[in-house]
Scaffold this motif. Structure first.
Motif, PDB file in Angstrom:
ATOM      1  N   VAL A 262      -5.734  53.397   9.281  1.00 46.67           N
ATOM      2  CA  VAL A 262      -5.024  54.514   9.919  1.00 46.67           C
ATOM      3  C   VAL A 262      -4.523  55.448   8.822  1.00 46.67           C
ATOM      4  O   VAL A 262      -3.901  55.008   7.854  1.00 46.67           O
ATOM      5  N   LEU A 263      -4.805  56.731   8.989  1.00 47.92           N
ATOM      6  CA  LEU A 263      -4.303  57.758   8.076  1.00 47.92           C
ATOM      7  C   LEU A 263      -3.326  58.638   8.841  1.00 47.92           C
ATOM      8  O   LEU A 263      -3.517  58.907  10.036  1.00 47.92           O
ATOM      9  N   ASN A 264      -2.294  59.098   8.153  1.00 46.76           N
ATOM     10  CA  ASN A 264      -1.363  60.059   8.734  1.00 46.76           C
ATOM     11  C   ASN A 264      -1.375  61.298   7.857  1.00 46.76           C
ATOM     12  O   ASN A 264      -1.028  61.233   6.674  1.00 46.76           O
ATOM     13  N   LYS A 265      -1.845  62.404   8.412  1.00 46.78           N
ATOM     14  CA  LYS A 265      -2.043  63.637   7.644  1.00 46.78           C
ATOM     15  C   LYS A 265      -2.963  63.386   6.452  1.00 46.78           C
ATOM     16  O   LYS A 265      -2.769  63.917   5.370  1.00 46.78           O
ATOM     17  N   GLY A 266      -3.969  62.543   6.662  1.00 50.14           N
ATOM     18  CA  GLY A 266      -4.950  62.251   5.621  1.00 50.14           C
ATOM     19  C   GLY A 266      -4.495  61.242   4.587  1.00 50.14           C
ATOM     20  O   GLY A 266      -5.246  60.915   3.670  1.00 50.14           O
ATOM     21  N   LYS A 267      -3.297  60.714   4.743  1.00 51.06           N
ATOM     22  CA  LYS A 267      -2.722  59.788   3.769  1.00 51.06           C
ATOM     23  C   LYS A 267      -2.675  58.385   4.349  1.00 51.06           C
ATOM     24  O   LYS A 267      -2.407  58.207   5.542  1.00 51.06           O
ATOM     25  N   PHE A 268      -2.928  57.389   3.511  1.00 57.64           N
ATOM     26  CA  PHE A 268      -2.931  56.007   3.981  1.00 57.64           C
ATOM     27  C   PHE A 268      -1.650  55.696   4.750  1.00 57.64           C
ATOM     28  O   PHE A 268      -0.544  56.007   4.313  1.00 57.64           O
ATOM     29  N   PHE A 269      -1.820  55.039   5.904  1.00 57.32           N
ATOM     30  CA  PHE A 269      -0.671  54.645   6.717  1.00 57.32           C
ATOM     31  C   PHE A 269      -0.651  53.135   6.940  1.00 57.32           C
ATOM     32  O   PHE A 269       0.332  52.468   6.663  1.00 57.32           O
ATOM     33  N   LYS A 270      -1.765  52.591   7.421  1.00 56.42           N
ATOM     34  CA  LYS A 270      -1.865  51.145   7.606  1.00 56.42           C
ATOM     35  C   LYS A 270      -3.323  50.775   7.823  1.00 56.42           C
ATOM     36  O   LYS A 270      -4.128  51.614   8.232  1.00 56.42           O
ATOM     37  N   GLU A 271      -3.673  49.510   7.535  1.00 59.02           N
ATOM     38  CA  GLU A 271      -5.028  49.061   7.814  1.00 59.02           C
ATOM     39  C   GLU A 271      -4.997  47.729   8.568  1.00 59.02           C
ATOM     40  O   GLU A 271      -4.060  46.935   8.425  1.00 59.02           O
ATOM     41  N   TYR A 272      -6.021  47.522   9.389  1.00 63.20           N
ATOM     42  CA  TYR A 272      -6.133  46.319  10.210  1.00 63.20           C
ATOM     43  C   TYR A 272      -7.492  45.678   9.948  1.00 63.20           C
ATOM     44  O   TYR A 272      -8.505  46.366   9.853  1.00 63.20           O
ATOM     45  N   THR A 273      -7.513  44.359   9.868  1.00 58.92           N
ATOM     46  CA  THR A 273      -8.757  43.623   9.631  1.00 58.92           C
ATOM     47  C   THR A 273      -9.528  43.467  10.938  1.00 58.92           C
ATOM     48  O   THR A 273      -8.960  43.100  11.961  1.00 58.92           O
ATOM     49  N   VAL A 274     -10.826  43.734  10.885  1.00 54.49           N
ATOM     50  CA  VAL A 274     -11.693  43.557  12.047  1.00 54.49           C
ATOM     51  C   VAL A 274     -11.984  42.067  12.213  1.00 54.49           C
ATOM     52  O   VAL A 274     -12.411  41.393  11.276  1.00 54.49           O
ATOM     53  N   LEU A 275     -11.770  41.555  13.415  1.00 53.57           N
ATOM     54  CA  LEU A 275     -12.041  40.142  13.696  1.00 53.57           C
ATOM     55  C   LEU A 275     -13.496  39.926  14.103  1.00 53.57           C
ATOM     56  O   LEU A 275     -14.125  38.952  13.688  1.00 53.57           O
ATOM     57  N   THR A 276     -14.015  40.833  14.933  1.00 52.38           N
ATOM     58  CA  THR A 276     -15.391  40.694  15.428  1.00 52.38           C
ATOM     59  C   THR A 276     -16.031  42.061  15.580  1.00 52.38           C
ATOM     60  O   THR A 276     -15.409  42.980  16.121  1.00 52.38           O
ATOM     61  N   TRP A 277     -17.276  42.173  15.091  1.00 53.68           N
ATOM     62  CA  TRP A 277     -18.070  43.390  15.289  1.00 53.68           C
ATOM     63  C   TRP A 277     -19.042  43.176  16.440  1.00 53.68           C
ATOM     64  O   TRP A 277     -19.564  42.081  16.613  1.00 53.68           O
ATOM     65  N   PRO A 278     -19.334  44.195  17.215  1.00 49.95           N
ATOM     66  CA  PRO A 278     -20.372  44.055  18.238  1.00 49.95           C
ATOM     67  C   PRO A 278     -21.741  43.984  17.577  1.00 49.95           C
ATOM     68  O   PRO A 278     -21.920  44.408  16.426  1.00 49.95           O
ATOM     69  N   ALA A 279     -22.702  43.457  18.304  1.00 50.81           N
ATOM     70  CA  ALA A 279     -24.052  43.290  17.743  1.00 50.81           C
ATOM     71  C   ALA A 279     -24.629  44.612  17.245  1.00 50.81           C
ATOM     72  O   ALA A 279     -25.328  44.657  16.229  1.00 50.81           O
ATOM     73  N   VAL A 280     -24.314  45.687  17.940  1.00 50.18           N
ATOM     74  CA  VAL A 280     -24.880  46.985  17.564  1.00 50.18           C
ATOM     75  C   VAL A 280     -24.421  47.420  16.177  1.00 50.18           C
ATOM     76  O   VAL A 280     -25.094  48.216  15.508  1.00 50.18           O
TER      77      VAL A 280
END
Length: 282
Positions: free
Chosen positions: A170-188
């Motif tokens: 997540v960026l706020n006004k283009g600046k780092f705000f927070k990040e979240y780890t992906v648990l599962t990606w879809p097959a696509v």
């Protein structure tokens, strides 16, 4: 006498050969085994560690805004630090703590409720969402009182979804705000590996809707059950809707699948993001 000389000559020849063989083959092997037996060379201390510890100490002291500024400075000046991911995680926690609470911060705007005000009207005035106002001001109901003070931090959010880092940032006004780890990606969007794997192009999209499900029914932020709802962040890029359901056969799984995060991540994102916020998928 001749026999004695022959014996000495034989010993000299074979002894020299043995000594040569020892120096050429045996001794290097012994030295190699000794080297392998040595403990690994200790990694030199990270020179950024003292600065990182200062940031942590500021946070522990309760100076939340000062800690936020210190971590931003640390990340900007130490991108190769061994503590960079930990610093980002701590900064993300601080940012959401400030944004989604009554913690005072210099950038927050104060709004005093006037006659006729409702949550949606105030949200439009402050260029935010009703969910943000409710969460940031710890409101348990949507009814407002004349003279009530509401505080909201400005937010111009965008998302970067990255297969390479396995993160939603997540960026706020283009600046780092927070990040979240992906648990599962879809097959696509499963990673394609190997020498013939084609480069993955960037795709630009946007948030098209925020959906909350409670007992199989869609609810809005001012309805009963919203606080315990399951959330989707719908994005107009194939397979990129953010959700938190692990069961692929669940009726609350986005059609065609999506990117799974934790329920806490979706709870925060649904409180911050708005329809139209830009998304980059890479």
């Amino acid at each position: 006498m001749k026999a004695l000389i022959i014996i000495f000559l034989t010993l000299g020849v074979f002894g020299g050969a043995a000594f040569f063989g020892y120096k050429m083959f045996v001794q290097p092997q012994i030295a190699l085994q000794k080297e392998k037996a040595l403990p690994p060379t200790p990694t030199p201390p990270d020179p950024t560690l003292p600065d990182f510890n200062k940031c942590v100490a500021i946070r522990k002291s309760g100076k939340v805004v000062a800690a936020r500024d210190a971590f931003y400075d640390f990340i900007e000046h130490n991108p190769d630090s061994s503590k960079i991911e930990e610093a980002k995680n701590l900064l993300g926690e601080i940012n959401t703590d400030i944004f989604l609470s009554t913690i005072p911060a210099p950038e927050k705007e104060v709004y005093i409720v006037k006659k006729g005000d409702v949550i949606e009207r105030v949200a439009n005035h402050l260029k935010t969402t009703g969910e943000t106002i409710m969460r940031a001001n710890n409101l348990q109901r949507t009814m407002l009182q004349i003279g009530q003070k509401l505080t909201v931090a400005p937010g111009e959010f965008s998302l970067v979804i990255s297969r390479k880092t396995n993160k939603v940032t997540v960026l706020n006004k283009g600046k780092f705000f927070k990040e979240y780890t992906v648990l599962t990606w879809p097959a696509v969007h499963a990673k394609k590996t190997g020498p013939k794997a084609p480069p993955q192009p960037k795709i630009v999209g946007k948030v098209t809707d925020k959906i909350a499900w409670f007992n199989g029914t869609r609810v809005t932020f001012y309805e009963k059950g919203y606080l315990n709802a399951l959330h989707w962040i719908q994005i107009n890029i194939k397979g990129c809707t953010l959700h938190s359901v692990a069961d692929e056969n669940s009726p609350q799984m986005p059609p065609g699948g999506g990117i799974r995060l934790t329920p806490d991540a979706l709870d925060e994102l649904s409180s911050m993001l708005a329809k139209g916020d830009p998304v980059t998928f890479e």
